[in-house]
Design an enzyme around this catalytic site. Structure first.
Site, PDB file in Angstrom:
ATOM      1  N   LYS A  39       0.828  -1.202   0.000  1.00 58.12           N
ATOM      2  CA  LYS A  39       0.000   0.000   0.000  1.00 58.12           C
ATOM      3  C   LYS A  39       0.868   1.261   0.000  1.00 58.12           C
ATOM      4  O   LYS A  39       0.577   2.232  -0.694  1.00 58.12           O
ATOM      5  CB  LYS A  39      -0.919  -0.035   1.219  1.00 58.12           C
ATOM      6  N   GLY A  92      -5.859   7.555   5.592  1.00 57.80           N
ATOM      7  CA  GLY A  92      -4.994   8.610   6.118  1.00 57.80           C
ATOM      8  C   GLY A  92      -3.885   9.015   5.170  1.00 57.80           C
ATOM      9  O   GLY A  92      -3.581  10.206   5.009  1.00 57.80           O
ATOM     10  N   GLN A 115       4.421  10.728   6.603  1.00 54.18           N
ATOM     11  CA  GLN A 115       3.519  10.993   5.480  1.00 54.18           C
ATOM     12  C   GLN A 115       3.446  12.480   5.159  1.00 54.18           C
ATOM     13  O   GLN A 115       3.292  12.865   3.994  1.00 54.18           O
ATOM     14  CB  GLN A 115       2.134  10.437   5.774  1.00 54.18           C
ATOM     15  N   ASP A 140       4.154   0.591  12.373  1.00 53.30           N
ATOM     16  CA  ASP A 140       2.983  -0.173  11.933  1.00 53.30           C
ATOM     17  C   ASP A 140       3.010  -1.635  12.360  1.00 53.30           C
ATOM     18  O   ASP A 140       1.986  -2.324  12.264  1.00 53.30           O
ATOM     19  CB  ASP A 140       2.839  -0.095  10.411  1.00 53.30           C
ATOM     20  N   LYS A 183      -3.272   7.376  14.720  1.00 51.73           N
ATOM     21  CA  LYS A 183      -3.564   6.478  13.609  1.00 51.73           C
ATOM     22  C   LYS A 183      -5.081   6.300  13.493  1.00 51.73           C
ATOM     23  O   LYS A 183      -5.856   7.143  13.946  1.00 51.73           O
ATOM     24  CB  LYS A 183      -2.862   5.138  13.823  1.00 51.73           C
ATOM     25  N   ARG A 185      -5.306  -3.050  11.396  1.00 52.01           N
ATOM     26  CA  ARG A 185      -4.176  -3.743  12.019  1.00 52.01           C
ATOM     27  C   ARG A 185      -4.565  -4.372  13.360  1.00 52.01           C
ATOM     28  O   ARG A 185      -3.945  -5.353  13.781  1.00 52.01           O
ATOM     29  CB  ARG A 185      -2.990  -2.801  12.168  1.00 52.01           C
ATOM     30  N   LYS A 204      -9.173  -2.327   4.343  1.00 53.43           N
ATOM     31  CA  LYS A 204      -8.378  -1.101   4.222  1.00 53.43           C
ATOM     32  C   LYS A 204      -7.019  -1.369   3.598  1.00 53.43           C
ATOM     33  O   LYS A 204      -6.497  -0.551   2.835  1.00 53.43           O
ATOM     34  CB  LYS A 204      -8.205  -0.455   5.594  1.00 53.43           C
TER      35      LYS A 204
END
Length: 419
Positions: free
Chosen positions: A22, A70, A147, A288, A315, A364, A389
């Site tokens: 991703k 996000g 990000q 993550d 998150k 997750r 997702k």
């Protein structure tokens, strides 16, 4: 839907074709969209997050809603700000409206962007009027989500003066920044990253073919399954020398009894006698996989201290509190320190009912807790659709490895009696 999960009846021996990354897919989509006469990407990850990105980049709509994605919110804020003549309203889910974006908006405004908040200051929804940006020099806290930094990096070559980014303090999630810079270089834009300063020249991306690697984050759940089952799992699509920071799984899970071996394009996970009695890991560059490691350690009764987790609070949910709450249902007493450290000293309490794990709209959480059914048959995972997702095939792949699922509305004793 809620699943009651049962472990395989035989030793696990499975070969899994992992979903595509991703993280790489989203970066490739943005860079390719900024590239004149770009070649079409052959294939990208197929999940809610990348679907939201593709829809936003290919639609002419003035109102863009990315749901719970996000990464798409951060990357598209920068992207739309850099497209002359394009004006959009960028919005998301209720949770997305609670996730801060002020640091990115402030930096873009310094570069000449026109962005307005339509509701709470510092949060989506945003009204963005695209234009050619001036660029120059900006400063950002080095501890913020990578990000934000990657969003700026990818549009920086289009700025009249290029861009210099000064990162103040200790950098978190460095591998994701390096991934972005590596992909920009592949598309023909070379940047300098010295100390805490990144210099991006005014330049033009060049059209190139590109293949997306499989997802190392998705691999983490199979490392967990291998550690908890001592079974054998082969994973397809991963690169041994990867730009993905989560490839550090190979090193971390050595301490949890899993040996990694690449051969003929496959990664084989094999049980190993090497297993620590206590581990301490700094996950500032791989946040993550914190949920996966925490659940694995608890199930193996390996006390741990995980640091560098400051970004987990913003998150899909507050992942630190979610882990503490849900692992308590499995008997484990965790504590949180300084909003960035997760600790389990080995303390447990009695549990008198079958655990039911809430997922908090967080993919997750579902995927990290499901393998615990190897030790707790009948474990319930709520809202299993949330895995779409990032890993829509997750439950299908677990079934391929021998796990079984029934509707959680069916009482446990009825399932057992039927068997």
């Amino acid at each position: 839907m809620n699943y009651r999960i049962f472990p395989p009846e035989e030793m696990i021996d499975a070969t899994i074709s992992l979903p595509l990354s991703k993280s790489i897919s989203n970066r490739a989509l943005i860079i390719n969209a900024l590239t004149p006469n770009a070649l079409s990407l052959k294939v990208v990850a197929k999940c809610n997050d990348t679907d939201a990105m593709v829809e936003a980049l290919t639609s002419d709509n003035d109102d863009v809603n990315i749901g719970a994605a996000g990464t798409a919110m951060r990357f598209l804020t920068a992207y739309f700000a850099s497209i002359p003549g394009r004006t959009v309203t960028l919005d998301g889910s209720a949770r997305m409206r609670q996730r801060p974006i002020k640091a990115l908006v402030d930096a873009l405004r310094e570069c000449g962007a026109t962005i307005d908040y339509l509701d709470a200051e510092g949060f989506p929804p945003l009204r963005i009027e695209g234009q050619e940006l001036e660029g120059g020099e900006v400063s950002l806290p080095a501890s913020i989500s990578s990000q934000y930094i990657s969003a700026l990096l990818m549009i920086a070559p289009l700025m009249k003066r290029g861009l210099i980014i000064n990162l103040e303090g200790e950098i978190t999630s460095r591998p994701y920044i390096l991934m972005t810079l590596s992909m920009m270089s592949y598309w023909g834009v070379d940047c300098e990253f010295e100390g805490n300063v990144i210099t991006i020249p005014h330049a033009m991306y060049k059209s190139v073919p590109f293949d997306v690697e499989a997802d190392w984050s998705a691999a983490s759940y199979w490392y967990e399954i291998s550690a908890l089952s001592a079974g054998c799992v082969a994973l397809k699509g991963l690169y041994e020398k990867s730009t993905q920071g989560d490839s550090f799984l190979m090193k971390y899970f050595e301490e949890l009894g899993v040996d990694s071996q690449f051969e003929d394009g496959e990664l084989s996970l094999m049980p190993s006698p090497e297993q620590r009695s206590h581990i301490e890991l700094d996950l500032s560059e791989q946040p993550d996989i914190a949920q996966t490691i925490a659940v694995t350690c608890c199930m193996l009764r390996i006390p741990f201290k995980l640091t560098g987790l400051a970004t987990l609070k913003i998150k899909e949910t507050d992942r630190l509190e979610a882990l503490k709450t849900e692992l308590a249902k499995l008997s484990f007493d965790l504590r949180i320190e300084h909003d960035s450290v997760l600790i389990w000293d080995g303390e447990q309490h009695p549990v008198f009912e079958q655990p039911c794990i809430n997922t908090y709209d967080d993919h997750r959480m579902a995927m990290a807790f499901a393998p615990a059914a190897l030790y707790i048959p009948g474990l319930i995972i709520n809202d299993v659709e949330v895995v779409s997702k990032s890993y829509p095939e997750y439950w299908e792949h677990l079934a391929q490895a021998g796990f079984s699922f029934v509707d959680a509305e069916i009482p446990y004793h009825e399932v057992i009696d039927e068997e």
